[in-house]
Design a protein around this motif. Structure first.
Motif, PDB file in Angstrom:
ATOM      1  N   MET A  33      67.726  56.365  50.054  1.00  0.00           N
ATOM      2  CA  MET A  33      68.061  55.297  49.112  1.00  0.00           C
ATOM      3  C   MET A  33      69.558  55.020  49.077  1.00  0.00           C
ATOM      4  SD  MET A  33      65.737  53.676  47.235  1.00  0.00           S
ATOM      5  CE  MET A  33      63.952  53.855  47.084  1.00  0.00           C
ATOM      6  N   LEU A  46      59.047  52.751  48.842  1.00  0.00           N
ATOM      7  CA  LEU A  46      58.688  53.751  47.827  1.00  0.00           C
ATOM      8  C   LEU A  46      57.486  53.258  47.009  1.00  0.00           C
ATOM      9  CD1 LEU A  46      59.770  56.415  46.184  1.00  0.00           C
ATOM     10  CD2 LEU A  46      60.402  54.695  44.523  1.00  0.00           C
ATOM     11  N   VAL A  61      51.642  65.477  46.162  1.00  0.00           N
ATOM     12  CA  VAL A  61      52.832  65.180  46.971  1.00  0.00           C
ATOM     13  C   VAL A  61      54.041  64.971  46.059  1.00  0.00           C
ATOM     14  CG1 VAL A  61      53.824  63.576  48.651  1.00  0.00           C
ATOM     15  CG2 VAL A  61      51.391  64.115  48.742  1.00  0.00           C
ATOM     16  N   THR A  62      55.161  65.578  46.411  1.00  0.00           N
ATOM     17  CA  THR A  62      56.392  65.387  45.645  1.00  0.00           C
ATOM     18  C   THR A  62      57.228  64.296  46.319  1.00  0.00           C
ATOM     19  OG1 THR A  62      56.405  67.725  45.078  1.00  0.00           O
ATOM     20  CG2 THR A  62      58.459  66.536  44.743  1.00  0.00           C
ATOM     21  N   ILE A  63      57.754  63.392  45.504  1.00  0.00           N
ATOM     22  CA  ILE A  63      58.585  62.315  46.042  1.00  0.00           C
ATOM     23  C   ILE A  63      60.031  62.557  45.601  1.00  0.00           C
ATOM     24  CG2 ILE A  63      58.943  59.814  46.160  1.00  0.00           C
ATOM     25  CD1 ILE A  63      56.171  60.390  46.984  1.00  0.00           C
ATOM     26  N   THR A  64      60.936  62.649  46.544  1.00  0.00           N
ATOM     27  CA  THR A  64      62.349  62.749  46.179  1.00  0.00           C
ATOM     28  C   THR A  64      63.139  61.722  46.986  1.00  0.00           C
ATOM     29  OG1 THR A  64      62.752  64.503  47.786  1.00  0.00           O
ATOM     30  CG2 THR A  64      62.245  65.194  45.551  1.00  0.00           C
ATOM     31  N   GLN A  65      64.440  61.681  46.741  1.00  0.00           N
ATOM     32  CA  GLN A  65      65.273  60.696  47.420  1.00  0.00           C
ATOM     33  C   GLN A  65      66.545  61.315  47.924  1.00  0.00           C
ATOM     34  OE1 GLN A  65      65.757  57.178  44.929  1.00  0.00           O
ATOM     35  NE2 GLN A  65      63.808  57.716  44.005  1.00  0.00           N
ATOM     36  N   THR A  66      67.145  60.617  48.868  1.00  0.00           N
ATOM     37  CA  THR A  66      68.460  61.029  49.335  1.00  0.00           C
ATOM     38  C   THR A  66      69.283  59.774  49.575  1.00  0.00           C
ATOM     39  OG1 THR A  66      69.615  62.432  50.932  1.00  0.00           O
ATOM     40  CG2 THR A  66      67.779  61.155  51.777  1.00  0.00           C
ATOM     41  N   GLY A  67      70.537  59.947  49.948  1.00  0.00           N
ATOM     42  CA  GLY A  67      71.399  58.786  50.166  1.00  0.00           C
ATOM     43  C   GLY A  67      71.360  58.339  51.612  1.00  0.00           C
TER      44      GLY A  67
END
Lengths: 124, 182
Positions: A33, A46, A61-67
């Motif tokens: 993101m 997403l 399911v786990t949803i995470t974000q990064t840059g």
């Protein structure tokens, strides 16, 4: 909050999923993101990811974000991390590609090689 | 970026990257004064005066993966194009406030777009960053506090698909009931 009742129902439903996650660590999907990803459509990726997982009933399911990962021209990008398997980074992901990744990779454990840009090299 | 909600997501991501524990997003649609105001306040690491002065320059970025930033400079241009301004206030160690004002009916103002999906996206971060989202239209308000939702769910984070989907629907319904037209 008007939806307290809905939240209580949700609590019962997610309790089991969250417990499994704590115990074994379920699949994890990371959405890139950064500004580049957002401009390329990461938010809609997403959204369709959540819709697909809901359709398949994959509460675990786990949803995470990064840059920004530095590969802006391949955005939107997501990483799929399944315990015991090599992490896979996908590029040029559209909502249609999301469906394919959920069906083939999350459900059946088969990498969608057409869109995979890195396998096992991200050091996650 | 074709929607203001994408700008909001972008600057809120800055807050997350800046280590904010709390982010407050407030959107005010004021038809009477023909104004749309968006503020984002965080308690992240903040910026010193020198950084603050450079941060709307498209060729400035703190990231190491590439050499252009763009996020805040694009938002500033969007605000000005829509007959408004963007103001930035920041204190090192305390946090940053971004305030955007635009003409609500201005022809060059992008639509707010899918804010619910933006809230879903930010809710993925609730292991580290809490969000208080307020959306005001005239005299009515929709409010969402991720800490309250977590407490109700007895969960440490909201990053599970059924929770995120519920949040998205909750925000969509809330904005619909509010009569948001932006």
């Amino acid at each position: 909050m008007k939806s307290v009742q809905e939240l209580r129902e949700l609590r019962e439903r997610t309790k089991a999923a969250l417990a499994v996650r704590d115990r074994e660590g379920g699949p994890r999907i990371v959405v890139c993101m950064g500004t580049c990803g957002i401009a390329a459509g990461a938010r809609d990726v997403l959204r369709s990811l959540l819709e697909e997982l809901e359709r398949q009933g994959r509460d675990d399911v786990t949803i995470t974000q990064t840059g920004c990962k530095g590969l802006c021209e391949r955005e939107p990008m997501i990483e799929v991390l399944i315990p015991g398997s090599a992490p896979v980074t996908y590029g040029s992901v559209t909502p249609d590609v999301v469906k394919q990744i959920v069906d083939d990779h999350i459900i059946k454990g088969q990498v969608v090689s057409e869109y995979a840009i890195a396998i096992g090299s991200e050091g996650n | 970026m074709r929607e203001l909600s994408l700008h909001i997501l972008d600057i809120a991501r800055n807050s997350v990257e800046a280590g904010a524990r709390n982010v407050a997003l407030t959107v005010v649609e004021d038809p009477e004064r023909d104004r749309l105001e968006i503020t984002l306040q965080d308690d992240g690491r903040g910026m010193d005066a020198e950084t603050l002065a450079r941060v709307t320059d498209p060729f400035y970025t703190t990231r190491t993966t590439r050499h252009v930033g763009l996020g805040l400079s694009l938002l500033k241009a969007t605000c000005e194009q829509a007959g408004g301004v963007m103001e930035l206030t920041s204190t090192p160690g305390k946090g940053t406030l971004v305030r955007c004002v635009m003409g609500l009916s201005n022809f060059d103002r992008p639509p707010l777009g899918d804010l619910a999906a933006v809230i879903q996206s930010l809710a993925c971060e609730t292991e580290h960053t809490e969000l208080v989202y307020r959306h005001i239209v005239g005299d009515s308000e929709f409010r969402l506090d991720t800490m309250e939702v977590k407490r109700e769910l007895e969960a440490d984070c909201l990053c599970a698909p059924p929770i995120l989907q519920w949040l998205g629907r909750h925000v969509r319904e809330g904005l619909h009931d509010l009569g948001s037209r932006a």
